[in-house]
Design an enzyme around this catalytic site. Structure first.
Site, PDB file in Angstrom:
ATOM      1  N   ASP A  39      -4.888  -9.911   8.982  1.00  0.00           N
ATOM      2  CA  ASP A  39      -6.048  -8.997   8.926  1.00  0.00           C
ATOM      3  C   ASP A  39      -7.376  -9.731   8.821  1.00  0.00           C
ATOM      4  O   ASP A  39      -8.407  -9.119   8.523  1.00  0.00           O
ATOM      5  CB  ASP A  39      -5.874  -7.976   7.796  1.00  0.00           C
ATOM      6  CG  ASP A  39      -5.961  -8.598   6.412  1.00  0.00           C
ATOM      7  OD1 ASP A  39      -6.166  -9.824   6.312  1.00  0.00           O
ATOM      8  OD2 ASP A  39      -5.853  -7.839   5.435  1.00  0.00           O
ATOM      9  N   GLY A  81       3.874  -6.584   5.159  1.00  0.00           N
ATOM     10  CA  GLY A  81       2.606  -6.815   4.460  1.00  0.00           C
ATOM     11  C   GLY A  81       1.456  -7.183   5.380  1.00  0.00           C
ATOM     12  O   GLY A  81       1.559  -7.078   6.612  1.00  0.00           O
ATOM     13  N   ARG A  94       2.875   5.218 -10.955  1.00  0.00           N
ATOM     14  CA  ARG A  94       1.939   4.097 -10.812  1.00  0.00           C
ATOM     15  C   ARG A  94       1.712   3.819  -9.318  1.00  0.00           C
ATOM     16  O   ARG A  94       1.543   4.724  -8.544  1.00  0.00           O
ATOM     17  CB  ARG A  94       2.463   2.849 -11.533  1.00  0.00           C
ATOM     18  CG  ARG A  94       2.593   2.999 -13.041  1.00  0.00           C
ATOM     19  CD  ARG A  94       3.184   1.748 -13.616  1.00  0.00           C
ATOM     20  NE  ARG A  94       3.285   1.825 -15.065  1.00  0.00           N
ATOM     21  CZ  ARG A  94       2.400   1.292 -15.897  1.00  0.00           C
ATOM     22  NH1 ARG A  94       1.363   0.641 -15.436  1.00  0.00           N
ATOM     23  NH2 ARG A  94       2.562   1.403 -17.203  1.00  0.00           N
ATOM     24  N   ASP A 105       0.814  -1.219   0.000  1.00  0.00           N
ATOM     25  CA  ASP A 105       0.000   0.000   0.000  1.00  0.00           C
ATOM     26  C   ASP A 105       0.856   1.282   0.000  1.00  0.00           C
ATOM     27  O   ASP A 105       1.658   1.479   0.922  1.00  0.00           O
ATOM     28  CB  ASP A 105      -0.861  -0.075   1.277  1.00  0.00           C
ATOM     29  CG  ASP A 105      -1.825   1.074   1.400  1.00  0.00           C
ATOM     30  OD1 ASP A 105      -1.797   1.988   0.553  1.00  0.00           O
ATOM     31  OD2 ASP A 105      -2.622   1.058   2.374  1.00  0.00           O
ATOM     32  N   PRO A 106       0.687   2.155  -0.994  1.00  0.00           N
ATOM     33  CA  PRO A 106       1.457   3.409  -1.002  1.00  0.00           C
ATOM     34  C   PRO A 106       1.264   4.238   0.273  1.00  0.00           C
ATOM     35  O   PRO A 106       2.197   4.894   0.742  1.00  0.00           O
ATOM     36  CB  PRO A 106       0.910   4.158  -2.226  1.00  0.00           C
ATOM     37  CG  PRO A 106       0.324   3.102  -3.097  1.00  0.00           C
ATOM     38  CD  PRO A 106      -0.161   2.013  -2.184  1.00  0.00           C
ATOM     39  N   ARG A 113       0.788   3.030   3.244  1.00  0.00           N
ATOM     40  CA  ARG A 113       1.607   2.403   4.299  1.00  0.00           C
ATOM     41  C   ARG A 113       3.073   2.800   4.126  1.00  0.00           C
ATOM     42  O   ARG A 113       3.781   3.019   5.104  1.00  0.00           O
ATOM     43  CB  ARG A 113       1.455   0.882   4.272  1.00  0.00           C
ATOM     44  CG  ARG A 113       2.066   0.197   5.490  1.00  0.00           C
ATOM     45  CD  ARG A 113       1.965  -1.320   5.405  1.00  0.00           C
ATOM     46  NE  ARG A 113       0.634  -1.704   5.010  1.00  0.00           N
ATOM     47  CZ  ARG A 113       0.362  -2.803   4.309  1.00  0.00           C
ATOM     48  NH1 ARG A 113       1.310  -3.634   3.966  1.00  0.00           N
ATOM     49  NH2 ARG A 113      -0.873  -3.077   3.977  1.00  0.00           N
ATOM     50  N   ARG A 134       9.665  -7.167   3.313  1.00  0.00           N
ATOM     51  CA  ARG A 134       8.279  -6.817   3.029  1.00  0.00           C
ATOM     52  C   ARG A 134       7.491  -6.703   4.329  1.00  0.00           C
ATOM     53  O   ARG A 134       7.540  -7.583   5.188  1.00  0.00           O
ATOM     54  CB  ARG A 134       7.659  -7.896   2.123  1.00  0.00           C
ATOM     55  CG  ARG A 134       6.205  -7.699   1.849  1.00  0.00           C
ATOM     56  CD  ARG A 134       5.704  -8.587   0.723  1.00  0.00           C
ATOM     57  NE  ARG A 134       4.410  -9.156   1.032  1.00  0.00           N
ATOM     58  CZ  ARG A 134       3.275  -8.462   1.110  1.00  0.00           C
ATOM     59  NH1 ARG A 134       3.272  -7.169   0.889  1.00  0.00           N
ATOM     60  NH2 ARG A 134       2.143  -9.066   1.411  1.00  0.00           N
TER      61      ARG A 134
HETATM   62  O1  LIG Z   1      -0.940  -5.446   2.618  1.00  0.00           O
HETATM   63  P1  LIG Z   1      -0.128  -5.794   1.425  1.00  0.00           P
HETATM   64  O2  LIG Z   1       1.305  -5.547   1.577  1.00  0.00           O
HETATM   65  O3  LIG Z   1      -0.644  -5.157   0.156  1.00  0.00           O
HETATM   66  O4  LIG Z   1      -0.356  -7.377   1.241  1.00  0.00           O
HETATM   67  C1  LIG Z   1      -1.589  -8.033   1.064  1.00  0.00           C
HETATM   68  O5  LIG Z   1      -2.720  -7.173   0.858  1.00  0.00           O
HETATM   69  C2  LIG Z   1      -3.100  -7.155  -0.528  1.00  0.00           C
HETATM   70  C3  LIG Z   1      -4.502  -7.680  -0.670  1.00  0.00           C
HETATM   71  O6  LIG Z   1      -5.374  -6.906   0.060  1.00  0.00           O
HETATM   72  C4  LIG Z   1      -2.067  -8.007  -1.257  1.00  0.00           C
HETATM   73  O7  LIG Z   1      -1.075  -7.172  -1.765  1.00  0.00           O
HETATM   74  C5  LIG Z   1      -1.600  -8.925  -0.156  1.00  0.00           C
HETATM   75  O8  LIG Z   1      -0.358  -9.540  -0.350  1.00  0.00           O
HETATM   76  O1  LIG Z   2      -3.877 -11.604   0.295  1.00  0.00           O
HETATM   77  C1  LIG Z   2      -4.423 -11.354   1.386  1.00  0.00           C
HETATM   78  C2  LIG Z   2      -3.986 -10.308   2.219  1.00  0.00           C
HETATM   79  C3  LIG Z   2      -4.622 -10.063   3.396  1.00  0.00           C
HETATM   80  N1  LIG Z   2      -5.679 -10.846   3.755  1.00  0.00           N
HETATM   81  C4  LIG Z   2      -6.112 -11.856   2.979  1.00  0.00           C
HETATM   82  O2  LIG Z   2      -7.076 -12.547   3.336  1.00  0.00           O
HETATM   83  N2  LIG Z   2      -5.477 -12.083   1.812  1.00  0.00           N
END
Ligand SMILES: O=P(O)(O)O[C@H]1O[C@H](CO)[C@@H](O)[C@H]1O
Ligand SMILES: O=c1cc[nH]c(=O)[nH]1
Length: 240
Positions: free
Chosen positions: A202, A86, A41, A20-21, A23, A84
């Site tokens: 999440d 994420g 982008r 996410d940009p 984040r 990463r």
């Molecule tokens: O929160 P980020 O880093 O984007 O990672 C997770 O969230 C996104 C999906 O919502 C996908 O990019 C997944 O890998």
């Molecule tokens: O790819 C993803 C990222 C966050 N949560 C999910 O369930 N899937």
């Protein structure tokens, strides 16, 4: 860099990457003297210092193909360590929303890496960065559960008519699913650099456990804040 539009002279060898940009901007705000480097982008780039060490932060967007463009260009620009920061959906009942997962390896259920390496090629995190993430997580007082283990990378966030075998991977002990780690680990291995990943859980990726998906909770925000600090500490530790 054709897509990232970063001047390589300004890029640190240590880079935090995230989807996410927003984040990326949030993590860059934690740095001393954090400044934007470029914006093109989904790729928003920043640089600054963490505890005296230069660190850059770059967003890679959603999905392995776009993220691979980011990882490749960062490496071409001189990056030697990528972590990463994420999010992921959990496969395990005891890996609850708001907790953290440090990925040791990724199951390659993405399409991108199949176009780079043969089927049996592993997607493994760098052991020194895994160690740095685990010890940084243990040292910070965030109060969140942390697990390390195998995660899974896939392309389809929403299902179609085919059944994805989530249950098999859950039985096999995979901790959770996300969309870019396999690309990160395979590309890092091919280019001879180090890569690691920490994920804030999440929700549940498994249909049995999944309630309504809402990644925008205070619980998840707190986990993202904690994992950003852990990753920054780890990327500095990883150089020692
Ligand atoms: O929160 P980020 O880093 O984007 O990672 C997770 O969230 C996104 C999906 O919502 C996908 O990019 C997944 O890998
Ligand atoms: O790819 C993803 C990222 C966050 N949560 C999910 O369930 N899937």
């Amino acid at each position: 860099m054709p897509n990232l539009k970063i001047n390589p002279e300004l890029l640190s060898e240590r880079v935090i990457v995230c989807g996410d940009p927003k984040r990326a901007a949030q993590i860059a705000a934690l740095l001393d003297g954090g400044e934007p480097l470029a914006e093109n982008r989904e790729y928003h780039s920043f640089t600054g210092k963490w505890k005296g060490t230069e660190v850059s932060v770059v967003s890679h967007g959603v999905g392995a193909p776009g993220a691979a463009v980011c990882f490749e260009e960062l490496i071409m620009g001189g990056a030697k360590q990528l972590i990463r920061v994420g999010t992921a959906g959990s496969y395990q009942e005891d890996v609850t929303p708001g907790s953290l997962v440090i990925s040791t390896a990724a199951v390659r259920c993405d399409g991108l890496t199949s176009q780079l390496v043969p089927a049996g090629f592993p997607a493994a995190a760098d052991r020194q960065l895994v160690y740095a993430l685990v010890s940084s997580a243990a040292e910070r007082e965030h109060g969140l559960p942390v697990k390390e283990g195998i995660t899974l990378t896939l392309d389809a966030f929403y299902s179609g008519v085919l059944e994805f075998p989530h249950q098999l991977y859950k039985k096999a002990g995979v901790l959770g699913a996300e969309m870019e780690n396999s690309a990160l680990f395979v590309i890092a291995a091919l280019k001879g650099i180090r890569a690691g990943a920490i994920l804030a859980i999440d929700g549940f990726a498994d249909a049995d456990l999944r309630a309504e998906y809402n990644p925008s909770t205070d619980l998840v925000a707190k986990a993202i804040e904690a994992e950003a600090l852990i990753a920054l500490d780890a990327i500095v530790l990883g150089q020692e």
